[in-house]
Enzyme design. Structure first.
Site, PDB file in Angstrom:
ATOM      1  N   ALA A  12       0.672  -0.845   0.120  1.00  0.00           N
ATOM      2  CA  ALA A  12       0.024  -0.351  -0.031  1.00  0.00           C
ATOM      3  C   ALA A  12       1.249   1.231  -0.132  1.00  0.00           C
ATOM      4  CB  ALA A  12      -0.447  -0.299   1.158  1.00  0.00           C
ATOM      5  N   ASN A  62       2.525 -10.029  -1.020  1.00  0.00           N
ATOM      6  CA  ASN A  62       3.506 -10.708  -1.824  1.00  0.00           C
ATOM      7  C   ASN A  62       3.764 -11.915  -1.482  1.00  0.00           C
ATOM      8  OD1 ASN A  62       4.729 -10.817  -4.107  1.00  0.00           O
ATOM      9  ND2 ASN A  62       6.955  -9.541  -2.877  1.00  0.00           N
ATOM     10  N   GLU A 121      12.889  -2.755  -8.258  1.00  0.00           N
ATOM     11  CA  GLU A 121      12.137  -2.177  -7.236  1.00  0.00           C
ATOM     12  C   GLU A 121      12.613  -0.459  -7.427  1.00  0.00           C
ATOM     13  OE1 GLU A 121      11.736  -2.397  -4.062  1.00  0.00           O
ATOM     14  OE2 GLU A 121      11.633  -4.430  -3.580  1.00  0.00           O
TER      15      GLU A 121
END
Length: 494
Positions: free
Chosen positions: A173, A244, A371
């Protein structure tokens, strides 16, 4: 613009677009759009012209309903701000209406708080868009080249083999920048489609900008550090699961308490968000070429495995795709991305991740985690950094897609070869004859002892060959979900 009073000549014959349309089995609406009545040598009657005018009046156009709807839907600023989830859905709806020829929206499912989880499909080679492009090309070029242009457009569509890229973001989030980068990718492939026609003609895209809408909204409005989703736990009163860590691949290796940010849930696929995403992946599995999961902010590109320190059999393919992105970004602005497996770069075991699941269970040949940068910005870079970071990330993502397509033929050939070999492999006999001294039963009177030994050795050699480890690309001979989550395959997905 071509003269409508001039007959269409192809190979010395007068041929109308109406006959062309009927030969190519156009839908009724497309047939009506491409119909023309040419005067001159054809000598159309006045009654035919009147019928054509009536047909034009009745013909449904995009005008009134769609354009008025577009006027009511303002376009949010997706390039320089962090949008709310409602604004994200509004932007997706705006694109669906404006680029209806090649854009579709799909609802994967509903979150715990009943928010729709949306995916946008960008398919330039859809039938509707191909005919729209062919019609546009006919107007801007000579009519005699119409068939050639249409054939060229159809040849560009890679209908055989894997041709789909799947990008997901917003799993955690607080990682707002991943959502913005996903929206930037959508912006480039739709509103800036003229710059990427070559890529669009080769690949179809599915993009989920926010996998965890409940957590995203909670993070934006109440707690910017929130990571998990918002489903409460009945037994201990804590709220949220790390999406995840909730996929069914070595899930039991990831033990964590409910109050921690990495809590994997009480069982695999306990969360509606992960279950909805897995259903969509399995539905698209035969066509998926490249899966990309966006996170922040380790500034690296990683491939499986996360649950093990070992490397997958085909890691070189994924490493080549990751290196293409790293080199592109370094040339773009000098930023350096690390490349390696998830467990080796993070120095820890991450079980139950979506990338491991996509590679190990769904059998997508190329699966990566990107990432985004970096420690100087954190999970939520300042607004003035949104556009530069998004452009930088898109540069790498675009190169990854190009590199994935460049090795597509290699992957397709490997899969076809494995399927063919599996079909041609002879099955082992049910009864294996053993030598006389090792058998408790009487040998056949028709075979000598030496013949029995030779026959037994050949059967043993064949058994060894059949027990060899098969390459990963054996996806068409056995459904991946038979061992993990058989209820995920749905014939009709809503």
């Amino acid at each position: 613009m071509a003269n409508s009073n001039k007959p269409l000549e192809i190979s010395g014959q007068h041929l109308s677009l109406q006959s062309l349309a009927s030969q190519r089995y156009l839908p009724k609406l497309a047939h009506a759009k491409t119909s023309r009545i040419y005067t001159g040598r054809i000598g159309a009657s006045s009654s035919a012209l009147k019928e054509l005018k009536k047909e034009k009046r009745k013909r449904p156009t995009r005008s009134t309903a769609s354009i008025s709807r577009l006027i009511e839907l303002p376009r949010p600023d997706v390039l320089n701000s962090y949008l709310s989830y409602g604004e994200i859905l509004q932007y997706l709806d705006y694109l669906r209406l404006r680029y209806c020829e090649f854009v579709k929206l799909h609802t994967l499912g509903l979150s715990y708080e009943r928010r729709p989880i949306r995916a946008i499909e960008i398919h330039w080679n859809s039938e509707r868009n191909l005919w729209a492009q062919a019609k546009e090309n006919r107007i801007s070029s000579a009519p005699s080249t119409y068939c050639g242009e249409l054939k060229e457009l159809e040849l560009c569509a890679p209908e055989r083999g894997r041709n789909t890229v799947f990008i997901e973001a917003g799993t955690h989030a607080r990682e707002w920048i991943t959502v913005t980068v996903a929206l930037h990718c959508i912006h480039q492939l739709t509103e800036k489609n003229g710059r990427h026609r070559e890529l669009l003609r080769k690949l179809r895209f599915f993009i989920v900008p926010v996998v965890n809408p409940d957590g995203y909204e909670y993070s934006k409005n109440k707690n910017p550090r929130w990571r998990k989703n918002r489903r409460p736990h009945d037994d201990d009163g804590y709220v949220g699961t790390d999406c995840n860590r909730n996929f069914d691949i070595h899930w039991d290796q990831c033990k964590s308490k409910a109050k921690r940010n990495t809590y994997p849930g009480d069982k695999p696929f306990s969360e509606p968000e992960t279950k909805s995403l897995a259903q969509m992946l399995h539905k698209l599995a035969p066509k998926l070429l490249f899966f990309l999961s966006l996170h922040s902010y380790a500034q690296c590109i990683m491939y499986p495995w996360g649950h093990s320190k070992s490397l997958p059999q085909d890691y070189k393919l994924m490493e080549s795709v990751a290196m293409a992105a790293r080199n592109a970004i370094k040339s773009y602005n000098g930023r350096y991305y690390r490349v390696g497996s998830i467990s080796n770069i993070t120095k820890r075991i991450i079980a139950g991740s979506v990338v491991d699941y996509a590679y190990g269970v769904v059998k997508i040949p190329i699966c990566l985690v990107m990432e985004l940068p970096s420690t100087e910005y954190g999970f939520q870079p300042p607004p003035e950094k949104i556009s530069p970071l998004s452009s930088e990330s898109w540069c790498g993502i675009r190169e990854m897609c190009k590199q994935a397509y460049s090795i597509k033929s290699q992957i397709d050939e490997s899969e076809a070869k494995e399927v063919l070999e599996s079909q041609m492999e002879p099955s082992l006999p049910k009864i294996i004859i053993t030598p006389k001294e090792e058998s408790n039963t009487k040998p056949s009177s028709n075979l000598g002892q030496s013949e029995q030994v030779l026959l037994t050795e050949s059967f043993e050699e064949e058994a060894k060959n059949n027990n060899k480890i098969q390459p990963k690309f054996n996806v068409k001979t056995q459904r991946a979900t038979d061992c993990y989550y058989p209820s995920l395959i749905d014939d009709e997905f809503k």
